[in-house]
Design a protein around this motif. Structure first.
Motif, short mmCIF file in Angstrom:
data_model
loop_
_atom_site.label_atom_id
_atom_site.label_comp_id
_atom_site.label_asym_id
_atom_site.label_seq_id
_atom_site.Cartn_x
_atom_site.Cartn_y
_atom_site.Cartn_z
N TRP A 292 82.34 -54.89 83.17
CA TRP A 292 83.75 -54.54 82.49
C TRP A 292 84.68 -55.51 82.28
N ALA A 293 84.53 -56.71 83.12
CA ALA A 293 85.22 -58.18 82.94
C ALA A 293 84.53 -58.93 81.87
N ARG A 294 85.05 -58.76 80.57
CA ARG A 294 84.23 -59.38 79.48
C ARG A 294 85.44 -60.11 78.54
N PRO A 295 84.90 -61.13 77.86
CA PRO A 295 86.02 -61.59 77.03
C PRO A 295 86.50 -60.53 75.98
N GLY A 296 87.72 -60.57 75.81
CA GLY A 296 88.29 -59.69 74.88
C GLY A 296 88.93 -58.26 75.49
N ASN A 340 98.90 -54.61 82.67
CA ASN A 340 98.88 -55.98 82.47
C ASN A 340 98.16 -56.22 81.26
N PRO A 341 98.78 -56.56 80.27
CA PRO A 341 98.19 -56.86 78.85
C PRO A 341 97.32 -58.02 78.49
N TYR A 342 97.10 -58.96 79.54
CA TYR A 342 96.48 -60.17 79.41
C TYR A 342 95.03 -59.84 79.07
N ILE A 343 94.45 -60.55 77.84
CA ILE A 343 93.19 -60.35 77.43
C ILE A 343 92.31 -61.45 78.04
N LEU A 344 91.05 -61.01 78.51
CA LEU A 344 90.30 -61.99 79.07
C LEU A 344 89.52 -62.80 78.17
N LEU A 370 82.46 -65.92 87.12
CA LEU A 370 82.86 -66.68 85.95
C LEU A 370 82.95 -65.90 84.58
N ILE A 371 83.80 -65.62 83.74
CA ILE A 371 83.79 -64.94 82.58
C ILE A 371 82.78 -65.66 81.41
N GLY A 372 81.71 -65.34 81.03
CA GLY A 372 80.82 -66.04 80.07
C GLY A 372 80.91 -65.35 78.81
N ARG A 373 80.29 -66.32 78.10
CA ARG A 373 80.18 -65.59 76.46
C ARG A 373 79.30 -64.73 76.45
#
Length: 390
Positions: A292-296, A340-344, A370-373
């Protein structure tokens, strides 16, 4: 050579990045305030962690930042990345009892403001630690601003910068998490049911130092029985005992960076319902970290998905959000909270802090990642099953 802290050059680069924002926003200077417990901004900018006294850093729009301290230990402050020439002694940054040191050269706020502004004075001063800035200090700042000056609340300027971790920061957090797994293995080998909660805290603290850590990154949470329904609590002199659920939550600090690790244990056999609750929590814990916790992704949307997962599995409403940012401090923005509108983004680091509460007990499962690509890097993943000790 093993990295044991942030190099001075990286601290200075952080100051330059902050100064570019001050220029963009037409802010004359940025002031952070800290004490031994709330120190993240001063340590982020300089590497200095106040001891006994409080401290601060004033960053002008251009030129040299100054480290502001009490008078007890200028030599200690000189060890910061700013060096001895940037240390200034200010009355507002001494001991809370108002102790003044004989022979010390104290600077007034007017002198500080004139120095960092080239004699022009400070008209627009931004505060990076508004919530913990003492009223007396705030008043002294106001009194020494240029005519028509203003103080601006501006925590977000540095918070945004701190969310994006450098390779050095990531390396230090990763190492702290490796220490956590070693500490927990040591704890499992040495803990006994007759030990009190306080003794267990001592055991974990010993292990953190033994394994190369710099001490706990937050007060160790270790308590048993019905008190585990509390998300936080202090330890007592009560023995752990048998057939009582035990919360174990700690984090090693390394290189000035925090970590977090939590598991649940019991001496004896856990009831099947408790095992099911733990495995459910581990499942949602892994869903967040791996999928779930991914870039974007938007923080608030992940929280809604988290709540929906609980409801779909007949677990009601979760007692708290899961992930929160992690860096110098154990709990930093952004958090997975409602709306919370913040984008990962890539290279953000989180502690996935998944708490579950049943009728008679509660527990916490916590790991850092760590959020990775392409995929996330999970910094700790051992002992993710119900742990029953004999």
């Amino acid at each position: 050579m093993e990295l044991t802290g942030i190099p001075a050059g990286e601290h200075l680069q952080r100051i330059r990045i902050l100064q570019s924002k001050l220029e963009e926003l037409n802010i004359d200077a940025y002031l952070v305030h800290s004490n031994a417990g709330n120190y993240e901004n001063i340590r982020y900018l300089t590497g200095h962690w106040p001891l006994f006294e409080v401290g601060g850093v004033i960053v002008p729009r251009s030129g040299r930042a100054l480290l502001l301290i009490g008078a007890e230990a200028p030599g200690f402050a000189a060890e910061s990345s700013l060096g001895a020439d940037s240390v200034r002694i200010v009355d507002d940054y001494g001991h809370s009892i108002g102790l003044k040191w004989e022979g010390a050269k104290y600077c007034t706020w007017r002198e500080i403001f004139d120095e960092v502004s080239g004699g022009k004075g400070i008209r627009r001063l931004a505060l990076g630690d508004y919530a913990i800035t003492p009223a007396a200090l705030y008043r002294h700042l106001e009194e020494n601003l240029a005519e028509g000056g203003e103080i601006i609340r501006a925590e977000s300027l540095l918070e945004e910068q701190r969310m994006h971790k450098s390779p050095n920061e990531i390396s230090l957090i990763r190492h702290a998490c490796e220490i956590n797994e070693k500490v927990f293995a040591y704890f499992l080998d040495h803990v006994r049911p007759e030990m009190t909660e306080h003794q267990c805290v001592g055991l974990i603290t010993e292990a953190i130092y033994r394994m190369g850590g710099e001490g706990p990154s937050f007060p160790i949470l270790l308590y048993a029985g019905e008190r585990t329904r509390n998300m936080i609590a202090r330890s007592t002199h009560t023995p752990l005992g048998r057939n009582r659920i035990i919360t174990v939550d700690f984090g090693a600090m390394y290189g000035g960076y925090s970590s977090a690790f939590a598991r649940v244990i019991m001496f004896g056999k856990m009831p099947q319902r408790m095992k099911d609750d733990i495995r459910f929590t581990i499942d949602v814990h892994n869903e967040i970290m791996h999928h779930w916790a991914r870039p974007g992704e938007v923080c608030g949307n992940i929280y809604e998905r988290y709540c929906k997962y609980y409801a779909e599995h007949g677990r009601g409403f979760p007692p708290a959000g899961a992930s929160h940012g992690l860096g110098i401090f154990e709990c930093e923005p952004p958090g997975f909270r409602k709306d919370n509108p913040y984008i990962l983004q890539e290279n953000m680091v989180f502690a996935n802090d998944t708490f579950y509460r049943a009728g008679e007990y509660g527990f916490r499962i916590e790991d850092c990642y760590l959020i990775g690509r392409e995929s996330n890097e999970i910094f700790s993943s051992k002992y993710l099953e119900p742990i029953e000790l004999s």
